[in-house]
Design an enzyme around this catalytic site. Structure first.
Site, PDB file in Angstrom:
ATOM      1  N   HIS A   2       0.820  -1.216   0.000  1.00  0.00           N
ATOM      2  CA  HIS A   2       0.000   0.000   0.000  1.00  0.00           C
ATOM      3  C   HIS A   2       0.855   1.268   0.000  1.00  0.00           C
ATOM      4  CE1 HIS A   2      -2.687   2.940   2.333  1.00  0.00           C
ATOM      5  NE2 HIS A   2      -3.242   2.794   1.148  1.00  0.00           N
ATOM      6  N   HIS A  49       0.511  10.879  -1.857  1.00  0.00           N
ATOM      7  CA  HIS A  49      -0.750  10.699  -1.143  1.00  0.00           C
ATOM      8  C   HIS A  49      -1.124  11.949  -0.364  1.00  0.00           C
ATOM      9  CE1 HIS A  49      -3.778   9.311   1.667  1.00  0.00           C
ATOM     10  NE2 HIS A  49      -3.914   8.211   0.962  1.00  0.00           N
TER      11      HIS A  49
END
Length: 273
Positions: free
Chosen positions: A5, A41
């Site tokens: 991830h 992110h």
């Protein structure tokens, strides 16, 4: 598929694969003109992770190409699938098609090396908003126009917004997509989420007449939640700790039922028990 991830810096590719991931998920942010700009992110992100690692998108693609091209000194043979988590929330709905076009051109040049011995990994384009389905057509049309429709064999799709399964099916219908579909379900590791919708997605996958080929669940960091996901019949788990998933897969209850996917396993084919 053990999916590492938030792999947004080139150095993290080796880090996650060495921990047992055969797949990675990478965030893609866009500029105001719908150009893919950074693998980034930002805050907030999963508990226990640094949210701020980044590369320029094209640089990341080149690093990824090295990691997935046989014969390259950086080659990682286990890395077979990459999910691009497309952060299209910053775009207007009417920019989705343009974002797809630009994404296709970037990947063609910097990842697929214009079709000349580029990276070999399968790619999933993960879109957070059903209204952004025109991104898919922008992408597929552009690869075809650029003379490389064969690369579409390597590309699949996911809508990641946890929408009702019927609504997702409808978006694919509008996009003209009839295969290569992964269905994600999940939530940040800071929160808990049940498996109700995962089970619904698995039922759609196994019905023989649904739109889903594979189901993955995110973000799975604990042994107990890994077991729950495997028991529910998922094809992939996205995790911050690939070694935890590997450990569970080696437990007596799972080691004869599950194995790590390799390049020979087609990620667009529904697995028949």
């Amino acid at each position: 598929w053990i999916m590492g991830h938030m792999v947004n810096a080139i150095g993290q590719i080796d880090e996650f694969v060495n921990l047992g991931a055969n797949s990675i998920e990478t965030d893609v942010s866009f500029d105001d003109s719908a150009n893919p700009q950074y693998t980034y992110h930002g805050v907030p992100c999963d508990c226990g992770r640094s949210c701020l690692k980044w590369e320029n998108y094209n640089d990341f693609l080149k690093g990824l190409r090295s990691a997935t091209t046989p014969g390259n000194s950086k080659y990682q043979s286990k890395l077979v699938l990459v999910v691009f988590d497309l952060k299209t929330g910053s775009l207007y709905d009417n920019q989705a098609n343009e974002a797809g076009k630009k994404l296709a051109k970037n990947l063609l040049q910097h990842y697929w090396n214009n079709g000349n011995n580029g990276g070999r990994a399968y790619i999933v384009l993960s879109i957070p908003d059903l209204n952004h389905y025109p991104l898919i057509k922008g992408f597929t049309d552009t690869l075809t126009q650029e003379g490389h429709p064969e690369l579409l064999d390597k590309v699949g799709f996911d809508f990641s917004g946890n929408d009702a399964i019927g609504d997702v099916a409808n978006a694919y219908k509008k996009a003209g997509v009839t295969g290569h579909v992964w269905q994600s379900d999940g939530i940040t590791n800071c929160l808990l989420r049940g498996l109700t919708r995962v089970r619904e997605a698995v039922a759609n996958r196994d019905s023989g007449k649904g739109y889903i080929n594979k189901v993955y669940y995110w973000t799975v960091d604990k042994r107990a939640s890994t077991r729950d996901a495997l028991d529910a019949g998922v094809d992939g788990v996205m995790t911050n700790y690939p070694d935890v998933i590997t450990d569970v897969m080696n437990e007596a209850a799972y080691k004869n039922k599950f194995r790590l996917a390799t390049y020979e396993d087609n990620p667009w084919e529904t697995f028949k028990k």
